[in-house]
Write a protein that holds these residues in place. Structure first.
Motif, PDB file in Angstrom:
ATOM      1  N   GLY A  36     -19.001   4.807  19.793  1.00  0.00           N
ATOM      2  CA  GLY A  36     -19.384   3.683  18.956  1.00  0.00           C
ATOM      3  C   GLY A  36     -19.911   2.592  19.863  1.00  0.00           C
ATOM      4  N   GLU A  37     -20.833   1.795  19.323  1.00  0.00           N
ATOM      5  CA  GLU A  37     -21.337   0.677  20.116  1.00  0.00           C
ATOM      6  C   GLU A  37     -21.664  -0.478  19.196  1.00  0.00           C
ATOM      7  OE1 GLU A  37     -25.960   0.825  21.019  1.00  0.00           O
ATOM      8  OE2 GLU A  37     -24.918   2.473  22.008  1.00  0.00           O
ATOM      9  N   ALA A  38     -21.685  -1.654  19.774  1.00  0.00           N
ATOM     10  CA  ALA A  38     -21.991  -2.862  19.023  1.00  0.00           C
ATOM     11  C   ALA A  38     -22.750  -3.824  19.924  1.00  0.00           C
ATOM     12  CB  ALA A  38     -20.703  -3.509  18.515  1.00  0.00           C
ATOM     13  N   GLY A  39     -23.468  -4.745  19.288  1.00  0.00           N
ATOM     14  CA  GLY A  39     -24.199  -5.748  20.056  1.00  0.00           C
ATOM     15  C   GLY A  39     -25.295  -5.135  20.903  1.00  0.00           C
ATOM     16  N   ALA A  40     -26.038  -4.196  20.320  1.00  0.00           N
ATOM     17  CA  ALA A  40     -27.128  -3.530  21.050  1.00  0.00           C
ATOM     18  C   ALA A  40     -26.638  -2.934  22.362  1.00  0.00           C
ATOM     19  CB  ALA A  40     -28.287  -4.491  21.274  1.00  0.00           C
ATOM     20  N   GLY A  41     -25.443  -2.362  22.327  1.00  0.00           N
ATOM     21  CA  GLY A  41     -24.902  -1.681  23.501  1.00  0.00           C
ATOM     22  C   GLY A  41     -24.099  -2.561  24.436  1.00  0.00           C
ATOM     23  N   MET A  42     -23.850  -3.823  24.048  1.00  0.00           N
ATOM     24  CA  MET A  42     -23.052  -4.689  24.924  1.00  0.00           C
ATOM     25  C   MET A  42     -21.608  -4.186  25.014  1.00  0.00           C
ATOM     26  SD  MET A  42     -24.347  -8.629  24.488  1.00  0.00           S
ATOM     27  CE  MET A  42     -23.889  -8.866  22.800  1.00  0.00           C
ATOM     28  N   VAL A  43     -21.128  -3.534  23.956  1.00  0.00           N
ATOM     29  CA  VAL A  43     -19.796  -2.927  23.963  1.00  0.00           C
ATOM     30  C   VAL A  43     -19.954  -1.474  23.526  1.00  0.00           C
ATOM     31  CG1 VAL A  43     -17.486  -2.924  22.952  1.00  0.00           C
ATOM     32  CG2 VAL A  43     -18.605  -5.096  23.484  1.00  0.00           C
ATOM     33  N   VAL A  45     -17.654   2.215  23.092  1.00  0.00           N
ATOM     34  CA  VAL A  45     -16.303   2.758  23.006  1.00  0.00           C
ATOM     35  C   VAL A  45     -16.389   4.259  22.753  1.00  0.00           C
ATOM     36  CG1 VAL A  45     -14.174   2.726  21.644  1.00  0.00           C
ATOM     37  CG2 VAL A  45     -15.362   0.591  22.125  1.00  0.00           C
ATOM     38  N   LYS A  46     -15.469   4.996  23.339  1.00  0.00           N
ATOM     39  CA  LYS A  46     -15.358   6.435  23.087  1.00  0.00           C
ATOM     40  C   LYS A  46     -13.932   6.717  22.645  1.00  0.00           C
ATOM     41  CE  LYS A  46     -17.510   9.330  25.562  1.00  0.00           C
ATOM     42  NZ  LYS A  46     -18.281  10.511  25.864  1.00  0.00           N
ATOM     43  N   VAL A  47     -13.790   7.486  21.552  1.00  0.00           N
ATOM     44  CA  VAL A  47     -12.470   7.887  21.065  1.00  0.00           C
ATOM     45  C   VAL A  47     -12.411   9.404  20.993  1.00  0.00           C
ATOM     46  CG1 VAL A  47     -12.133   5.773  19.721  1.00  0.00           C
ATOM     47  CG2 VAL A  47     -13.081   7.780  18.610  1.00  0.00           C
ATOM     48  N   MET A  51      -7.774  10.045  17.644  1.00  0.00           N
ATOM     49  CA  MET A  51      -8.012   8.632  17.333  1.00  0.00           C
ATOM     50  C   MET A  51      -7.466   7.698  18.409  1.00  0.00           C
ATOM     51  SD  MET A  51      -9.719   9.146  14.679  1.00  0.00           S
ATOM     52  CE  MET A  51      -9.934  10.836  14.129  1.00  0.00           C
ATOM     53  N   GLU A  52      -7.609   8.127  19.648  1.00  0.00           N
ATOM     54  CA  GLU A  52      -7.215   7.315  20.798  1.00  0.00           C
ATOM     55  C   GLU A  52      -8.479   6.846  21.517  1.00  0.00           C
ATOM     56  OE1 GLU A  52      -3.221   9.876  21.937  1.00  0.00           O
ATOM     57  OE2 GLU A  52      -5.149  10.437  22.820  1.00  0.00           O
ATOM     58  N   VAL A  53      -8.519   5.582  21.891  1.00  0.00           N
ATOM     59  CA  VAL A  53      -9.646   5.070  22.672  1.00  0.00           C
ATOM     60  C   VAL A  53      -9.510   5.625  24.083  1.00  0.00           C
ATOM     61  CG1 VAL A  53     -10.768   3.010  23.601  1.00  0.00           C
ATOM     62  CG2 VAL A  53      -9.801   2.962  21.283  1.00  0.00           C
ATOM     63  N   ILE A  54     -10.545   6.325  24.536  1.00  0.00           N
ATOM     64  CA  ILE A  54     -10.486   6.933  25.867  1.00  0.00           C
ATOM     65  C   ILE A  54     -11.417   6.251  26.855  1.00  0.00           C
ATOM     66  CG2 ILE A  54      -9.614   9.158  25.095  1.00  0.00           C
ATOM     67  CD1 ILE A  54     -12.450  10.258  25.170  1.00  0.00           C
ATOM     68  N   ALA A  55     -12.333   5.406  26.347  1.00  0.00           N
ATOM     69  CA  ALA A  55     -13.208   4.652  27.238  1.00  0.00           C
ATOM     70  C   ALA A  55     -13.727   3.425  26.504  1.00  0.00           C
ATOM     71  CB  ALA A  55     -14.382   5.507  27.705  1.00  0.00           C
ATOM     72  N   LEU A  72     -17.366  -7.644  18.698  1.00  0.00           N
ATOM     73  CA  LEU A  72     -18.080  -6.449  19.164  1.00  0.00           C
ATOM     74  C   LEU A  72     -17.122  -5.303  19.470  1.00  0.00           C
ATOM     75  CD1 LEU A  72     -20.774  -8.051  21.518  1.00  0.00           C
ATOM     76  CD2 LEU A  72     -21.059  -7.248  19.156  1.00  0.00           C
ATOM     77  N   VAL A  73     -15.986  -5.606  20.094  1.00  0.00           N
ATOM     78  CA  VAL A  73     -15.000  -4.568  20.408  1.00  0.00           C
ATOM     79  C   VAL A  73     -14.485  -3.947  19.105  1.00  0.00           C
ATOM     80  CG1 VAL A  73     -12.687  -4.139  21.338  1.00  0.00           C
ATOM     81  CG2 VAL A  73     -14.336  -5.472  22.661  1.00  0.00           C
ATOM     82  N   ARG A  74     -14.135  -4.792  18.165  1.00  0.00           N
ATOM     83  CA  ARG A  74     -13.622  -4.298  16.876  1.00  0.00           C
ATOM     84  C   ARG A  74     -14.671  -3.416  16.181  1.00  0.00           C
ATOM     85  NH1 ARG A  74     -11.394  -8.545  15.368  1.00  0.00           N
ATOM     86  NH2 ARG A  74     -13.249  -9.650  14.679  1.00  0.00           N
ATOM     87  N   SER A  75     -15.910  -3.864  16.168  1.00  0.00           N
ATOM     88  CA  SER A  75     -16.975  -3.104  15.516  1.00  0.00           C
ATOM     89  C   SER A  75     -17.217  -1.758  16.195  1.00  0.00           C
ATOM     90  CB  SER A  75     -18.277  -3.909  15.506  1.00  0.00           C
ATOM     91  OG  SER A  75     -18.147  -5.045  14.700  1.00  0.00           O
ATOM     92  N   ALA A  76     -17.255  -1.767  17.513  1.00  0.00           N
ATOM     93  CA  ALA A  76     -17.501  -0.524  18.252  1.00  0.00           C
ATOM     94  C   ALA A  76     -16.361   0.467  18.048  1.00  0.00           C
ATOM     95  CB  ALA A  76     -17.695  -0.824  19.741  1.00  0.00           C
ATOM     96  N   ILE A  77     -15.133  -0.019  18.065  1.00  0.00           N
ATOM     97  CA  ILE A  77     -13.985   0.873  17.850  1.00  0.00           C
ATOM     98  C   ILE A  77     -14.014   1.444  16.443  1.00  0.00           C
ATOM     99  CG2 ILE A  77     -11.471   0.962  17.607  1.00  0.00           C
ATOM    100  CD1 ILE A  77     -11.316  -0.986  20.001  1.00  0.00           C
ATOM    101  N   ASN A  78     -14.258   0.601  15.455  1.00  0.00           N
ATOM    102  CA  ASN A  78     -14.303   1.089  14.072  1.00  0.00           C
ATOM    103  C   ASN A  78     -15.390   2.137  13.880  1.00  0.00           C
ATOM    104  OD1 ASN A  78     -12.132  -0.451  13.204  1.00  0.00           O
ATOM    105  ND2 ASN A  78     -13.414  -2.143  12.522  1.00  0.00           N
TER     106      ASN A  78
END
Length: 109
Positions: A36-43, A45-47, A51-55, A72-78
């Motif tokens: 997942g990513e948010a902010g045009a790639g500023m954040v 996340v890989k799960v 359902m564990e965040v691994i990166a 951005l973190v919340r959006s990318a994780i979701n």
């Protein structure tokens, strides 16, 4: 009454195969990853399928604004979680169809 006994006996015979399929499904789920990513790639996340965040990668630019970074973190994780859930649901559906289980079968947690 005897019909139900026959159904139960049939299920008991299939139990070892079902257990093997469930183990196979668990192994496939463990290999699932979603990004997942948010902010045009500023954040980014890989799960995994559990359902564990691994990166998590955060750009220097995102670090400048705390409130923006939190969003951005919340959006990318979701986003990553939703993709992982979909991938797990697809694997579960494939396994269920292969075993003749009803559509919409959900693996117990």
């Amino acid at each position: 009454m005897f019909e139900k006994l026959g159904q139960i006996a049939s299920m008991m015979k299939a139990l070892p195969r079902m257990q093997a399929e469930m183990e196979n499904l668990r192994a496939k789920i463990a290999q699932v990853t979603a990004d997942g990513e948010a902010g045009a790639g500023m954040v980014k996340v890989k799960v995994n399928g559990h359902m564990e965040v691994i990166a998590c990668t955060i750009s220097d630019e995102a670090m400048k604004d705390k409130e923006l970074l939190e969003d951005l973190v919340r959006s990318a994780i979701n986003q990553a979680m939703q993709k992982a859930k979909q991938a797990v649901a697809e694997e579960t559906s494939k396994m269920a169809q292969g075993m003749g289980l009803p559509a919409g079968f959900q693996m117990p947690s």
